[in-house]
Design an enzyme around this catalytic site. Structure first.
Site: not given
Length: 691
Positions: A345, A429, A531
């Site tokens: 994170l 990302c 996820n």
């Protein structure tokens, strides 16, 4: 706990009394009242079904008017942070003033202990320092509480609680950035024998790399409608520019002066006085004693190899057994099945937060994403992201890069310098700054480059390589299902699939049906981890039962909002946690933070900053006892409500001023002129950690 409650009852926060959470959903044209709506109607509008007795009554000024006006979100109050340039920040850090006491003198309380004497950039006047030092913070020094000698001495904000403790091991952190490795990186003298040998064998070095990049971009641009000639020209220019940029960043430069003690924030065990005297270049107890030759020899290459690229060495490495393609036995070295995985994170996933999650039940932890180019430049702040605590028994680091040569060299370097259980490569990302550099989710448009990155990285080290991806770059153009069968053949031990596209970001729920589909298409050797939107033990159970082939689920925002989710999953219950229990969790984080960032003024304020960043997520949690329907869903927005006590009401406030108030309960009053604004503006609900 009663003292704190009493204090909250009579005291005011930074901007007034503790305020309940505000309404956060715009009302449609049709009249709608949260006070009369059923739980089903509220859930349909993505609003949390709060029990009626905890709803705030309509404001008196709204009496007799439609209640839908109350649904309009009030303007948020908070503290705005004034942006300072890096040069200004550096100047302020290095400014010689009475408050900046020499770290060596602070530790020893001896004005003659500093080896730099009058040349030292810090203050040596102990009495002047004491006159300006802020008052001690209430509580015990976190080092003394852990039976360690405090390395901050006089500068510790808990100095009054110090007592004589014999020097011991104390520090349980590892993966410190070696100073000599940093010097080699600064001077571009580091060699990567295994990585370069493999890159050369695949034609991914020098001019061959430029051609390879041109072909990749040509294929991509052709799909987007660009002509082949134009695409090739753009690709070659891009490749040349990237090569030039890399050359500019690693050109031979003068080595900067040794880092100041306060810049090397995460502590290393202080050396004995005799060791410090034997190496006058040491600053702040950082272990610099090993010579370049000794360190490089220990890492498997000599200084000569580090300075001159030896063709014979490259040829030898090409035939080395360590370069076997995809040794399948590596996959057996790590097992994610049924383990609770805390996601890497940005900002909030620091070492103290990971320690906290370990205490609360997390099995697997991963460091914050580190950029490969910054690591290869020897940036200490980037290498600090690879730090590990001894409690993290299954720990990985996450890196992000654009090209096979950059990523593989970092992988080889990490394998030499750090102790990690796996290396995760981020290919999902969504942040613009990362994507614009052809890294992160931009790689989803270049499957051949994805293959090269994984293939080279996995073949040069025994450390398992994992990757993290999203479903696709563009919404509606999923592509991981077509690649999943090959990812294991490339050499990856595991793949984490975030059930959203890059374009989608966090605007919709994660597509778990697509994750299940990819899991079924994966080879038996490849572990698949899902996820997205795991926020209760019921979510975890559902995903595991719907797809038995799924190895595990990665938990990201759920852990940010309520890190005790790991306890809930292991104990299979909804924990109706009290405000006092939550405050104790914040206390643990503060203790871990002070041990990591330091117990002096700078360390206290750094700990406060990261606590506030975390609080910008935790206010979203709605206590179980206040809900008509459980469990809470991650996308629910609450109407205006209050808690079961003043502290609980304060914790659910979305005001940055109230977060500061909580930090003052744990770390004392903020400095004069203190400013804060959350980095991720996470109160917008649809923004969160990196992808």
């Amino acid at each position: 706990m009663s003292d704190i409650t009493a204090e909250l009852a009579v005291d005011t926060n930074v901007e007034g009394d503790a305020k309940p959470a505000l309404l956060s959903v715009q009302s449609p044209a049709k009249q709608f009242s949260v006070y009369e709506a059923t739980s089903e109607e509220l859930i349909e509008r993505s609003m949390a079904p709060i029990k009626k007795e905890f709803l705030c009554p309509p404001p008196p000024s709204r009496a007799g008017k439609p209640n839908d006006d109350a649904d309009i979100k009030a303007p948020q109050t908070g503290l705005v942070q004034e942006k300072k340039s890096k040069r200004q920040q550096k100047r302020e850090r290095r400014e010689k003033s009475t408050i900046n006491l020499c770290p060596q003198i602070a530790r020893t309380e001896d004005v003659n202990s500093c080896q730099y004497k009058e040349k030292c950039r810090f203050n040596h006047d102990i009495e002047a320092f004491k006159a300006q030092k802020p008052e001690d913070i209430e509580g015990q020094c976190p080092f003394v509480a852990s039976e360690m000698k405090c390395p901050y001495g006089l500068s510790c904000r808990f100095y009054g609680t110090h007592r004589d403790i014999a020097d011991g091991e104390g520090n349980s952190e590892m993966n410190f950035f070696n100073k000599e490795t940093q010097r080699l990186l600064w001077k571009n003298k580091m060699t990567y024998i295994k990585a370069d040998a493999k890159l050369k064998s695949l034609g991914l070095l020098g001019n061959a790399r430029k051609i390879n990049v041109a072909e990749e971009n040509n294929a991509e641009n052709t799909q987007n409608g660009a002509s082949g000639t134009q695409a090739t020209e753009v690709a070659v220019d891009s490749a040349v520019g990237s090569e030039q940029l890399a050359s500019d960043m690693t050109e031979d430069v003068d080595i900067p002066a040794p880092l100041e003690a306060d810049e090397v924030r995460p502590m290393k065990k202080a050396k004995s006085e005799s060791e410090q005297n034997s190496n006058p270049g040491d600053v702040g107890g950082v272990d610099d004693g090993m010579k370049v030759e000794e360190e490089t020899e220990k890492n498997g290459f000599s200084t000569l190899k580090a300075q001159v690229e030896d063709e014979d060495s490259i040829k030898t490495a090409e035939t080395d057994g360590s370069l076997k393609l995809h040794p399948r036995e590596k996959i057996k070295l790590i097992d994610f099945r049924d383990k609770l995985y805390l996601a890497p994170l940005t900002t909030v996933g620091n070492l103290p937060f990971r320690r906290l999650c370990k205490v609360l039940g997390a099995d697997v932890t991963c460091g914050e994403m580190a950029m490969c180019t910054n690591l290869l430049q020897g940036q200490a702040s980037e290498w600090a992201l690879l730090r590990r605590h001894s409690s993290e028994d299954l720990f990985g680091v996450q890196i992000c890069g654009s090209f096979p040569d950059t990523v593989s060299r970092v992988v080889e370097l990490i394998d030499r310098e750090c102790t990690v259980d796996f290396i995760d490569i981020n290919m999902g990302c969504p942040i613009d700054m990362v994507v614009n550099r052809s890294a992160g989710s931009a790689l989803l448009n270049k499957p051949s480059r994805m293959k090269n990155i994984v293939e080279v990285s996995s073949s040069i080290v025994e450390t398992p390589i994992t990757i993290k991806v999203r479903t696709a770059f563009f919404e509606g153009k999923n592509r991981i299902d077509s690649l999943i069968s090959d990812i294991g053949k490339w050499g990856a031990s595991a793949v984490t699939i975030h059930g959203r596209s890059r374009q989608q970001r966090y605007s919709k729920s994660a597509d778990w049906d697509y994750i299940y589909k990819c899991t079924k298409n994966a080879s038996p050797d490849l572990q698949v981890i899902g996820n997205g939107d795991v926020y209760s033990y019921l979510d975890w159970n559902k995903h595991k039962s719907d797809s038995p082939e799924l190895s595990s689920c990665m938990i990201a925002r759920g852990a940010l909002i309520k890190p005790w989710i790991f306890t809930e999953i292991k104990e299979q219950r909804h924990w109706d946690i009290t405000s006092g229990e939550r405050l104790n969790i914040f206390k643990d984080f503060v203790r871990f933070g002070l041990q990591h960032w330091g117990s002096d003024t700078k360390g206290v304020e750094t700990t406060r900053h990261f606590l506030l960043e975390w609080l910008s997520y935790t206010f979203r949690y709605i206590p179980v006892g206040l809900l008509d329907v459980i469990p809470q869903q991650i996308n629910w927005r609450p109407p205006s409500y209050f808690g079961r006590d003043d502290l609980e009401t304060l914790m659910m406030s979305e005001s940055a001023g109230d977060w500061v108030r909580i930090s003052e309960l744990l770390l004392g009053k903020v400095p004069e002129g203190f400013m804060f604004a959350p980095k991720h503006k996470s109160n917008a609900y649809d923004r969160a950690e990196n992808g």
